[in-house]
Motif scaffolding. Structure first.
Motif, PDB file in Angstrom:
ATOM      1  N   ASN A   1       0.707  -3.834  -8.288  1.00 38.09           N
ATOM      2  CA  ASN A   1       0.440  -2.487  -7.390  1.00 38.09           C
ATOM      3  C   ASN A   1      -0.879  -4.014  -6.867  1.00 38.09           C
ATOM      4  O   ASN A   1      -1.470  -3.589  -4.904  1.00 38.09           O
TER       5      ASN A   1
ATOM      6  N   LYS B   1       0.632  -5.951  -4.596  1.00 41.67           N
ATOM      7  CA  LYS B   1       1.040  -5.449  -3.226  1.00 41.67           C
ATOM      8  C   LYS B   1       0.620  -5.208  -2.124  1.00 41.67           C
ATOM      9  O   LYS B   1       1.000  -4.940  -1.083  1.00 41.67           O
ATOM     10  N   TYR B   2      -0.721  -4.761  -3.045  1.00 36.00           N
ATOM     11  CA  TYR B   2      -2.186  -4.025  -2.237  1.00 36.00           C
ATOM     12  C   TYR B   2      -2.983  -4.745  -1.224  1.00 36.00           C
ATOM     13  O   TYR B   2      -4.585  -4.632  -1.471  1.00 36.00           O
TER      14      TYR B   2
ATOM     15  N   ASP C   1      -8.820  -5.829  -8.437  1.00 38.94           N
ATOM     16  CA  ASP C   1      -8.605  -6.823  -7.241  1.00 38.94           C
ATOM     17  C   ASP C   1      -9.376  -6.386  -6.352  1.00 38.94           C
ATOM     18  O   ASP C   1     -10.190  -5.523  -5.969  1.00 38.94           O
TER      19      ASP C   1
ATOM     20  N   ILE D   1      -8.926   2.150  -2.033  1.00 36.40           N
ATOM     21  CA  ILE D   1      -7.872   3.457  -1.814  1.00 36.40           C
ATOM     22  C   ILE D   1      -9.250   4.426  -1.994  1.00 36.40           C
ATOM     23  O   ILE D   1     -10.474   4.724  -1.908  1.00 36.40           O
TER      24      ILE D   1
ATOM     25  N   VAL E   1      -3.561   9.529  -6.506  1.00 30.86           N
ATOM     26  CA  VAL E   1      -2.419   8.040  -6.684  1.00 30.86           C
ATOM     27  C   VAL E   1      -1.399   8.388  -8.428  1.00 30.86           C
ATOM     28  O   VAL E   1      -0.540   7.947  -8.537  1.00 30.86           O
TER      29      VAL E   1
ATOM     30  N   HIS F   1       2.781  10.618  -4.460  1.00 33.55           N
ATOM     31  CA  HIS F   1       2.186  10.143  -3.587  1.00 33.55           C
ATOM     32  C   HIS F   1       2.277   9.030  -3.422  1.00 33.55           C
ATOM     33  O   HIS F   1       1.640   7.535  -4.059  1.00 33.55           O
ATOM     34  N   ARG F   2       1.954   8.376  -1.991  1.00 30.60           N
ATOM     35  CA  ARG F   2       0.938   7.151  -0.992  1.00 30.60           C
ATOM     36  C   ARG F   2       0.446   7.351  -0.352  1.00 30.60           C
ATOM     37  O   ARG F   2       0.746   8.322   0.309  1.00 30.60           O
ATOM     38  N   VAL F   3      -0.658   6.152   0.087  1.00 30.09           N
ATOM     39  CA  VAL F   3      -1.680   7.003   0.762  1.00 30.09           C
ATOM     40  C   VAL F   3      -0.799   6.493   1.969  1.00 30.09           C
ATOM     41  O   VAL F   3       0.210   5.731   1.951  1.00 30.09           O
TER      42      VAL F   3
ATOM     43  N   THR G   1      -0.014   0.465   3.563  1.00 29.93           N
ATOM     44  CA  THR G   1       1.270   1.097   2.536  1.00 29.93           C
ATOM     45  C   THR G   1       3.189   1.623   2.444  1.00 29.93           C
ATOM     46  O   THR G   1       3.754   1.088   2.461  1.00 29.93           O
TER      47      THR G   1
ATOM     48  N   GLY H   1       8.392   0.814  -2.290  1.00 35.76           N
ATOM     49  CA  GLY H   1       7.599   1.982  -3.210  1.00 35.76           C
ATOM     50  C   GLY H   1       7.644   3.605  -2.759  1.00 35.76           C
ATOM     51  O   GLY H   1       7.845   3.932  -1.910  1.00 35.76           O
ATOM     52  N   ALA H   2       7.438   4.243  -3.783  1.00 37.77           N
ATOM     53  CA  ALA H   2       8.066   5.373  -3.697  1.00 37.77           C
ATOM     54  C   ALA H   2       7.142   6.511  -4.363  1.00 37.77           C
ATOM     55  O   ALA H   2       6.744   7.558  -4.878  1.00 37.77           O
ATOM     56  N   GLY H   3       5.602   5.690  -4.944  1.00 38.77           N
ATOM     57  CA  GLY H   3       4.992   6.698  -5.397  1.00 38.77           C
ATOM     58  C   GLY H   3       5.060   6.976  -7.156  1.00 38.77           C
ATOM     59  O   GLY H   3       5.050   8.196  -7.351  1.00 38.77           O
TER      60      GLY H   3
ATOM     61  N   GLY I   1       4.978   4.910  -9.546  1.00 36.36           N
ATOM     62  CA  GLY I   1       4.044   3.461 -10.663  1.00 36.36           C
ATOM     63  C   GLY I   1       3.280   4.522 -11.420  1.00 36.36           C
ATOM     64  O   GLY I   1       3.399   4.191 -13.145  1.00 36.36           O
ATOM     65  N   LEU I   2       2.651   4.796 -10.322  1.00 34.27           N
ATOM     66  CA  LEU I   2       1.177   4.801 -11.137  1.00 34.27           C
ATOM     67  C   LEU I   2       1.485   6.676 -11.898  1.00 34.27           C
ATOM     68  O   LEU I   2       0.726   6.790 -13.241  1.00 34.27           O
TER      69      LEU I   2
HETATM   70  P1  ADP Z   1       3.846   2.830  -5.529  1.00 39.24           P
HETATM   71  O1  ADP Z   1       3.401   1.555  -5.397  1.00 39.24           O
HETATM   72  O2  ADP Z   1       6.275   2.264  -5.560  1.00 39.24           O
HETATM   73  O3  ADP Z   1       3.604   3.335  -3.845  1.00 39.24           O
HETATM   74  P2  ADP Z   1       1.764   3.468  -7.637  1.00 39.24           P
HETATM   75  O4  ADP Z   1       2.229   5.070  -7.439  1.00 39.24           O
HETATM   76  O5  ADP Z   1       2.091   2.404  -7.925  1.00 39.24           O
HETATM   77  O6  ADP Z   1       3.580   3.485  -6.548  1.00 39.24           O
HETATM   78  O7  ADP Z   1       1.024   4.176  -6.257  1.00 39.24           O
HETATM   79  C1  ADP Z   1       0.914   4.992  -5.460  1.00 39.24           C
HETATM   80  C2  ADP Z   1       0.186   4.181  -3.921  1.00 39.24           C
HETATM   81  O8  ADP Z   1      -1.599   3.937  -4.490  1.00 39.24           O
HETATM   82  C3  ADP Z   1       0.609   3.444  -3.726  1.00 39.24           C
HETATM   83  O9  ADP Z   1       1.585   3.617  -2.828  1.00 39.24           O
HETATM   84  C4  ADP Z   1      -0.758   2.887  -2.641  1.00 39.24           C
HETATM   85  O10 ADP Z   1      -0.952   3.843  -1.793  1.00 39.24           O
HETATM   86  C5  ADP Z   1      -1.504   2.918  -3.433  1.00 39.24           C
HETATM   87  N1  ADP Z   1      -2.320   2.083  -4.336  1.00 39.24           N
HETATM   88  C6  ADP Z   1      -1.495   1.775  -5.716  1.00 39.24           C
HETATM   89  N2  ADP Z   1      -2.320   0.864  -6.440  1.00 39.24           N
HETATM   90  C7  ADP Z   1      -3.197   0.254  -5.489  1.00 39.24           C
HETATM   91  C8  ADP Z   1      -3.876  -0.841  -5.359  1.00 39.24           C
HETATM   92  N3  ADP Z   1      -4.017  -1.632  -5.783  1.00 39.24           N
HETATM   93  N4  ADP Z   1      -4.852  -0.665  -3.561  1.00 39.24           N
HETATM   94  C9  ADP Z   1      -4.941  -0.052  -3.311  1.00 39.24           C
HETATM   95  N5  ADP Z   1      -4.208   0.907  -3.371  1.00 39.24           N
HETATM   96  C10 ADP Z   1      -2.903   1.245  -4.052  1.00 39.24           C
END
Ligand code: ADP
Length: 267
Positions: free
Chosen positions: A161, A164-165, A189, A194, A202, A207-209, A214, A219-221, A223-224
């Motif tokens: 993440n 990626k972000y 990072d 956020i 998150v 939940h995705r922003v 994003t 991504g499918a929201g 991972g976290l």
């Molecule tokens: P995914 O990355 O597959 O969408 P995650 O559950 O890992 O799912 O993350 C959820 C959301 O949180 C992401 O879609 C993103 O909007 C936000 N996010 C996660 N990690 C970061 C980060 N390091 N910086 C900014 N936004 C983040």
């Protein structure tokens, strides 16, 4: 709330009593919303790689003898990458549904986090040259009580993440410190950051922003959500501190080996 009324009548048909039913449908509505979010997120996430695979496969099916090996190989590599992405998505979906159904079974033992982090970082450096990763691991770090494979997944997810972000420079800093009770790992990072409102959400499933960066990132929201389930199953915590457009720091704690009282199954 959903309200319905019925009337009790005598044999001659005169109303003698009324029944008013008020049902709270908040939960049903929430479940319905979750279901439709689930379907739209997953459909989109499935469609994109399928479209790419289909596109490349179609051109390969029509390739003639003049195609260069290099061109052919780049198409095949793209197909392979998209298949990996599909595989990961399906794996995460199964993981999340297993958490919902049965909680998480942990296989714990004393674990030294330093070498584990170094291993994950080595793998990432080998894969991606443009990422700069710095480490701050103190000597004599106490061991934690943890499931090695699952903590590796948490680290991998947070690092993926962080990269990626981060649309501009990809600089990630990992630090660890111990307190009296626990060991805390932080992944910082300098990416997109956020907002406060999203920080609260998150870790929720799907939940995705809502911003365009994003939305255009795979991504499918999940991972976290999976990270949080894993950390909490260890009796630890996971949280984020972040400033929009400056960057984010995700941290998680695990109980020190000698302090651990583990719930074996959660939820
Ligand atoms: P995914 O990355 O597959 O969408 P995650 O559950 O890992 O799912 O993350 C959820 C959301 O949180 C992401 O879609 C993103 O909007 C936000 N996010 C996660 N990690 C970061 C980060 N390091 N910086 C900014 N936004 C983040």
């Amino acid at each position: 709330a959903r309200v319905s009324a019925s009337c009790v009548r005598s044999a001659r048909g005169e109303p003698i009593n009324g029944i008013l039913t008020i049902r709270d449908v908040t939960r049903e509505r929430e479940q319905e919303e979750q279901r439709s979010t689930f379907i739209s997120v997953i459909s989109h996430e499935l469609q994109t790689p399928i479209a790419i695979i289909k596109g490349y496969a179609s051109t390969l099916a029509r390739a003639d003898a003049r195609w260069e090996t290099k061109t052919l190989r780049s198409r095949l590599v793209a197909i392979e990458e998209e298949a990996d992405r599909l595989n990961k998505l399906v794996g995460n979906l199964l993981y999340a549904s297993r958490i919902q159904a049965n909680g998480l079974q942990m296989d714990v033992a004393a674990l030294d986090l330093g070498p584990l982090i170094q291993k994950v970082v080595r793998r990432l450096r080998a894969k991606s040259k443009e990422v700069e990763i710095t480490l701050d691991i103190p000597d004599n770090l106490p061991a934690v009580m943890a499931d090695r494979e699952r903590i590796e997944e948490v680290l991998q997810n947070l690092l993926d993440n962080a990269i990626k972000y981060s649309p501009r420079e990809r600089v990630v800093h990992i630090s660890i410190h111990a307190t009296g009770e626990e060991v805390v790992v932080s992944v910082r990072d300098t990416g997109m950051g956020i907002s406060l409102r999203d920080q609260e959400q998150v870790f929720e499933r799907f939940h995705r922003v809502g911003d365009s960066m994003t939305q255009s990132t795979p991504g499918a929201g999940l991972g976290l959500y999976i990270c949080r389930a894993i950390v909490e199953a260890h009796g630890g915590r996971i949280w984020v501190e972040s400033t929009l457009r400056e960057g984010s720091t995700f941290s998680f704690s695990l109980p020190r080996e000698e302090k651990a009282h583990l719930p074996m199954v959660v939820f």
